[in-house]
Design a protein around this motif. Sequence first.
Motif, mmCIF file in Angstrom:
data_model
loop_
_atom_site.group_PDB
_atom_site.id
_atom_site.type_symbol
_atom_site.label_atom_id
_atom_site.label_comp_id
_atom_site.label_asym_id
_atom_site.label_seq_id
_atom_site.Cartn_x
_atom_site.Cartn_y
_atom_site.Cartn_z
ATOM 1 N N SER A 166 0.826 -1.213 0.000
ATOM 2 C CA SER A 166 0.000 0.000 0.000
ATOM 3 C C SER A 166 0.859 1.261 0.000
ATOM 4 O O SER A 166 2.005 1.258 0.440
ATOM 5 C CB SER A 166 -0.904 0.010 1.234
ATOM 6 N N GLN B 231 3.159 -2.977 6.431
ATOM 7 C CA GLN B 231 2.262 -2.321 7.396
ATOM 8 C C GLN B 231 2.327 -2.995 8.761
ATOM 9 O O GLN B 231 2.221 -2.338 9.801
ATOM 10 C CB GLN B 231 0.831 -2.314 6.865
ATOM 11 N N GLU C 167 -2.690 -13.539 6.105
ATOM 12 C CA GLU C 167 -2.570 -13.477 4.640
ATOM 13 C C GLU C 167 -3.099 -14.780 4.064
ATOM 14 O O GLU C 167 -2.837 -15.850 4.590
ATOM 15 C CB GLU C 167 -1.093 -13.252 4.261
ATOM 16 N N GLY D 232 -8.536 -14.178 6.203
ATOM 17 C CA GLY D 232 -8.804 -13.068 7.114
ATOM 18 C C GLY D 232 -10.265 -12.645 7.149
ATOM 19 O O GLY D 232 -10.661 -11.877 8.026
ATOM 20 N N LYS E 72 -10.651 -11.526 -0.768
ATOM 21 C CA LYS E 72 -11.117 -12.813 -1.329
ATOM 22 C C LYS E 72 -11.162 -13.845 -0.232
ATOM 23 O O LYS E 72 -10.393 -13.764 0.737
ATOM 24 C CB LYS E 72 -10.165 -13.270 -2.425
HETATM 25 N N1 SAH Z 1 -0.508 -4.848 4.246
HETATM 26 C C1 SAH Z 1 0.163 -4.826 2.967
HETATM 27 C C2 SAH Z 1 -0.786 -4.696 1.816
HETATM 28 C C3 SAH Z 1 -1.018 -5.993 1.126
HETATM 29 S S1 SAH Z 1 -2.144 -5.937 -0.215
HETATM 30 C C4 SAH Z 1 1.208 -3.733 2.987
HETATM 31 O O1 SAH Z 1 1.838 -3.553 3.978
HETATM 32 O O2 SAH Z 1 1.434 -3.079 1.996
HETATM 33 C C5 SAH Z 1 -3.505 -6.804 0.474
HETATM 34 C C6 SAH Z 1 -3.309 -8.262 0.753
HETATM 35 O O3 SAH Z 1 -4.556 -8.774 1.200
HETATM 36 C C7 SAH Z 1 -2.908 -9.130 -0.438
HETATM 37 O O4 SAH Z 1 -1.688 -9.727 -0.169
HETATM 38 C C8 SAH Z 1 -4.034 -10.171 -0.539
HETATM 39 O O5 SAH Z 1 -3.572 -11.454 -0.876
HETATM 40 C C9 SAH Z 1 -4.574 -10.142 0.878
HETATM 41 N N2 SAH Z 1 -5.931 -10.655 1.058
HETATM 42 C C10 SAH Z 1 -7.035 -10.497 0.295
HETATM 43 N N3 SAH Z 1 -8.086 -11.143 0.837
HETATM 44 C C11 SAH Z 1 -7.637 -11.723 2.004
HETATM 45 C C12 SAH Z 1 -8.233 -12.516 3.016
HETATM 46 N N4 SAH Z 1 -9.515 -12.911 2.958
HETATM 47 N N5 SAH Z 1 -7.463 -12.929 4.043
HETATM 48 C C13 SAH Z 1 -6.166 -12.588 4.121
HETATM 49 N N6 SAH Z 1 -5.541 -11.837 3.199
HETATM 50 C C14 SAH Z 1 -6.264 -11.405 2.139
#
Ligand code: SAH
Length: 257
Positions: free
Chosen positions: A101, A137, A152, A180, A253
């Motif tokens: 992000s 993050q 994740e 998640g 998802k």
């Molecule tokens: N926190 C990260 C951002 C990652 S992008 C940072 O520091 O930049 C968002 C992430 O959410 C992706 O890796 C995607 O695979 C994950 N994601 C999507 N749906 C999810 C779910 N149901 N459970 C866990 N992770 C999920």
Amino acid sequence: MHRRPGFPARLDRPQTGTAAAPNTAARVLREAQPATPQGVGLDSAAVRARMLQRLAAAGINAAPVLRAMGAVERHRFVDTALVNQAYEDTSLPIGLGQTISKPSVVARMIELLLGAPCAQAGGLGRVLEVGTGCGYQAAVLARLAREVYTVERLRALHEKAREYLRPLRLANVHLILGDGMLGYAAGAPYAGIISAAGGDSLPQQWYEQLAVGGRLVAPMAGADGRQLLLVVDKTPQGLKQSVLEAVHFVPLKSGVA
Ligand code: SAH
């Protein structure tokens, strides 16, 4: 036309220090400046100091957030080919179609999280992060929350985050491979829940796993498909929701892959 709320929309501000021990954004910005240039090439302290200035100019003024953003080396969380873009305010690819992000969005969401009523008095307790991605993050949160549970769903990214975070030795970060959308009941109740992926509703489990006095910060798609940032406080009287600015997150998802 949809009017974007002022940035940052006014919600309860976290405590940023006392008169006796000033802990202001200005002070963090001053202290982040390296005393002398650190050689040639990417001087990560200097570029991070500039990133903090941009964050402050964009309205991030909680000193603890700026300090944590200044302490975590974002360039360690991206591929070597992207290192020179690591401190720009942009999301970057981290593989499998996912992104790290933007710094301004990470700072904004964490600042909101620190405004949780239960964090105002004694600081942020346990936090659940949905979407570890590469772990950036989570590393920032680790400096502000007592415990960070981060989930994740993509195994390859879960492993990548583990690898990136290992040298930082953050004993309060718990990496979980899982869905998640179910939250993570073992760490509940949470003072804060923060999602880095957006669906078209907020899973019931997130509300259930939030402590009274806790706050949830997450993107959610509206009827027109556009994502908006949502803040939900769990109060003794029930849930209180605020809808903030438009955001762009990867889709939330279900299931593990
Ligand atoms: N926190 C990260 C951002 C990652 S992008 C940072 O520091 O930049 C968002 C992430 O959410 C992706 O890796 C995607 O695979 C994950 N994601 C999507 N749906 C999810 C779910 N149901 N459970 C866990 N992770 C999920």
